[in-house]
Design a protein around this motif. Structure first.
Motif: not given
Length: 241
Positions: A102-107, A132-145
């Protein structure tokens, strides 16, 4: 670079509450004026932890990754004790088997993986991607290092991390649904090579002094732009799938 203390990246919070069940988190600090929340980590579990989190976040941003904003957090009840705080982002979901598709920024998965090899992050499990659910999109980010850089000893082990590591096991899962983009990963490595030692030094010098252990600071700065740093970066490039 001036200290972050006293700037808009230093927040003082009146309230806190217990964190979710994670290995290193100290508390969730609450800014009552903005109602922002911060997942905070102090030096209890490892004296180098806040510094490594901040440096990794700074390098991730320089390499073009999407990451939550981070802050130096201080509680009114404990003045002068500074924690690393990652801003809590609303609309986040836990990993589920169908979420990668479902992720809209899979790269971004490929970018994050390249960065994890550069910093030898061994703990990018499937919930250390922030969905993250943002305006109907699923956006992925990096967290925890918190399991990178000096966590595995110094100098860094050769890439990639062990196949049994959370990072490599997660790669095997998400890459089944998000196409691996080597060109995206190579762009991250190109940006890594552009980071100057002077920029890293400025970042270190801006942090609360208690975070910056002299031996860790020396190890990192002596390594950056050295022949070993250059060779390891080339080895990361060769280790890409």
């Amino acid at each position: 670079m001036p200290s972050v203390l006293g700037t808009n990246r230093h927040v003082v919070c009146k309230r806190s509450k217990p964190p979710p069940r994670t290995a290193d988190a100290t508390c969730i600090a609450i800014n009552e004026q903005s109602q922002d929340r911060y997942l905070c980590k102090d030096q209890t579990s490892a004296d180098w932890l806040p510094m490594v989190e901040w440096i990794a976040q700074d390098l991730a941003r320089r390499c073009g990754l999407l990451i939550p904003d981070c802050f130096v957090v201080e509680l009114e009840a404990d003045p002068g004790v500074y924690m690393f705080g990652s801003k809590w982002e609303g609309g986040a979901e836990q990993y589920a088997p169908d979420i990668v598709g479902k992720v809209t920024n899979p790269d971004e998965f490929s970018a994050i993986h390249a960065f994890d090899l550069l910093i030898h992050n061994v703990d990018r499990h499937l919930n250390n991607y922030l969905y993250l659910q943002l305006a109907g999109d699923t956006v992925v980010k990096a967290v925890d290092h918190s399991r990178c850089l000096c966590f595995s000893g110094w100098p860094l082990p050769p890439p990639p991390p062990d196949l049994s590591s959370n990072t490599m096991r997660a790669f095997g899962v998400w890459s089944a649904d998000a196409a691996w983009k080597k060109a995206v990963a190579e762009q991250v490595i190109d940006k890594w090579r552009l980071v100057k030692k002077s920029e890293l030094q400025d970042t270190l010098d801006s942090l609360p002094p208690a975070w910056v252990l002299p031996n860790r600071r020396t190890d990192l700065l002596d390594w950056w732009e050295s022949a070993d740093w250059d060779a390891r970066t080339t080895n990361v490039l060769g280790a890409l799938p």
